[in-house]
Write a protein that holds these residues in place. Structure first.
Motif, short mmCIF file in Angstrom:
data_model
loop_
_atom_site.label_atom_id
_atom_site.label_comp_id
_atom_site.label_asym_id
_atom_site.label_seq_id
_atom_site.Cartn_x
_atom_site.Cartn_y
_atom_site.Cartn_z
N SER A 8 2.67 -3.71 1.33
CA SER A 8 4.49 -3.09 1.23
C SER A 8 4.60 -3.86 -0.29
N HIS A 9 5.79 -2.96 -0.61
CA HIS A 9 6.09 -3.29 -1.94
C HIS A 9 6.64 -4.75 -2.26
N ASP A 10 7.32 -5.14 -0.92
CA ASP A 10 7.64 -6.52 -1.19
C ASP A 10 6.79 -7.48 -0.76
N GLN A 49 -9.89 5.79 7.59
CA GLN A 49 -10.54 5.17 6.24
C GLN A 49 -9.26 5.03 5.15
N ALA A 50 -8.22 5.40 5.27
CA ALA A 50 -7.25 5.55 4.33
C ALA A 50 -5.84 5.03 4.80
N VAL A 51 -5.22 4.34 4.17
CA VAL A 51 -4.03 3.80 4.41
C VAL A 51 -2.81 3.63 3.34
N ALA A 52 -1.76 3.76 3.39
CA ALA A 52 -0.63 3.65 2.41
C ALA A 52 0.47 3.22 3.01
N MET A 53 1.32 2.36 2.31
CA MET A 53 2.57 2.18 2.58
C MET A 53 3.60 2.49 1.54
N SER A 54 4.83 3.28 2.13
CA SER A 54 5.65 3.98 1.13
C SER A 54 6.50 2.62 0.22
N PRO A 55 6.86 3.30 -0.95
CA PRO A 55 7.42 2.06 -1.81
C PRO A 55 8.52 1.29 -1.15
N ASP A 56 9.27 1.97 -0.30
CA ASP A 56 10.57 1.20 0.23
C ASP A 56 10.14 0.46 1.44
N ASP A 88 -12.22 17.96 6.54
CA ASP A 88 -12.97 17.26 7.43
C ASP A 88 -12.27 15.79 7.44
N ALA A 89 -12.89 14.83 6.65
CA ALA A 89 -12.38 13.52 6.57
C ALA A 89 -11.45 13.26 5.63
N ILE A 90 -10.44 12.57 5.98
CA ILE A 90 -9.58 12.06 4.80
C ILE A 90 -10.09 10.86 4.15
N SER A 91 -10.12 10.80 2.87
CA SER A 91 -10.58 9.88 2.07
C SER A 91 -9.62 8.93 1.58
N HIS A 92 -8.52 9.37 1.03
CA HIS A 92 -7.66 8.61 0.35
C HIS A 92 -6.14 9.10 0.75
N VAL A 93 -5.01 8.34 0.85
CA VAL A 93 -3.68 9.10 1.08
C VAL A 93 -2.88 7.79 0.38
N THR A 94 -1.82 8.38 -0.48
CA THR A 94 -0.95 7.58 -1.35
C THR A 94 0.39 8.25 -1.32
N PHE A 95 1.65 7.57 -1.22
CA PHE A 95 2.89 7.87 -1.37
C PHE A 95 3.26 7.94 -2.75
#
Length: 160
Positions: A8-10, A49-56, A88-95
């Motif tokens: 997380s951002h913090d 296989q891909a995770v991300a957290m929003s900036p807030d 098919d497969a999700i390789s990356h996610v980003t906010f």
């Protein structure tokens, strides 16, 4: 096995992707001791296989090899949106830096979605190999994608 992790951002929470779920962890202390999971994010039918957290720090995204992307409320651990992935497969996610958009890489392309409506905003096509990574510029106006075709491409977020 853990496939992907993000802060997380913090720096008070982590998200990890593994088997068929994601996990949100609260980080306590300066030695990065990880407590019991705050939430186990279930609902995918295959490895995350891909995770991300929003900036807030209020939203999390998980992408699976089952082709789906899920958006989660970090505080409750509940999913509030499921996006049937573009491939098919999700390789990356980003906010995006403002958290209003989510970029998703799968197969030979990437797609940008509105995080509130699930609407596909723009499609980014042009690689001849799997898109394995992507990142928004600091102002959110551009996205760079990296591919197994040994190229990186820069795209305008609004138009592709």
């Amino acid at each position: 096995m853990i496939y992907s992790v993000a802060w997380s951002h913090d720096s008070t929470k982590l998200i990890s992707g593994n088997d068929s779920n994601g996990t949100i962890w609260r980080v306590e202390g300066s030695t990065v001791e990880i407590s019991e999971p705050a939430h186990v994010l279930t609902g995918h039918s295959a490895d995350v296989q891909a995770v991300a957290m929003s900036p807030d720090g209020t939203k999390a995204a998980t992408g699976s090899i089952d082709g789906s992307v899920k958006l989660w409320d970090v505080e409750t651990g509940r999913t509030y949106s499921t996006i049937d992935g573009p491939g098919d497969a999700i390789s990356h996610v980003t906010f995006s830096p403002d958290g209003k958009r989510l970029a998703v890489a799968a197969d030979k392309g990437a797609w940008v979605y509105d995080t509130n409506s699930e609407d596909r905003f723009v499609e980014l096509r042009g690689h001849s190999g799997l898109v394995s990574s992507l990142s928004f510029s600091s102002n959110g106006e551009r996205i760079v994608t990296g591919s197994e075709d040994h190229t990186a491409r820069v795209w305008e977020t609004e138009t592709g």
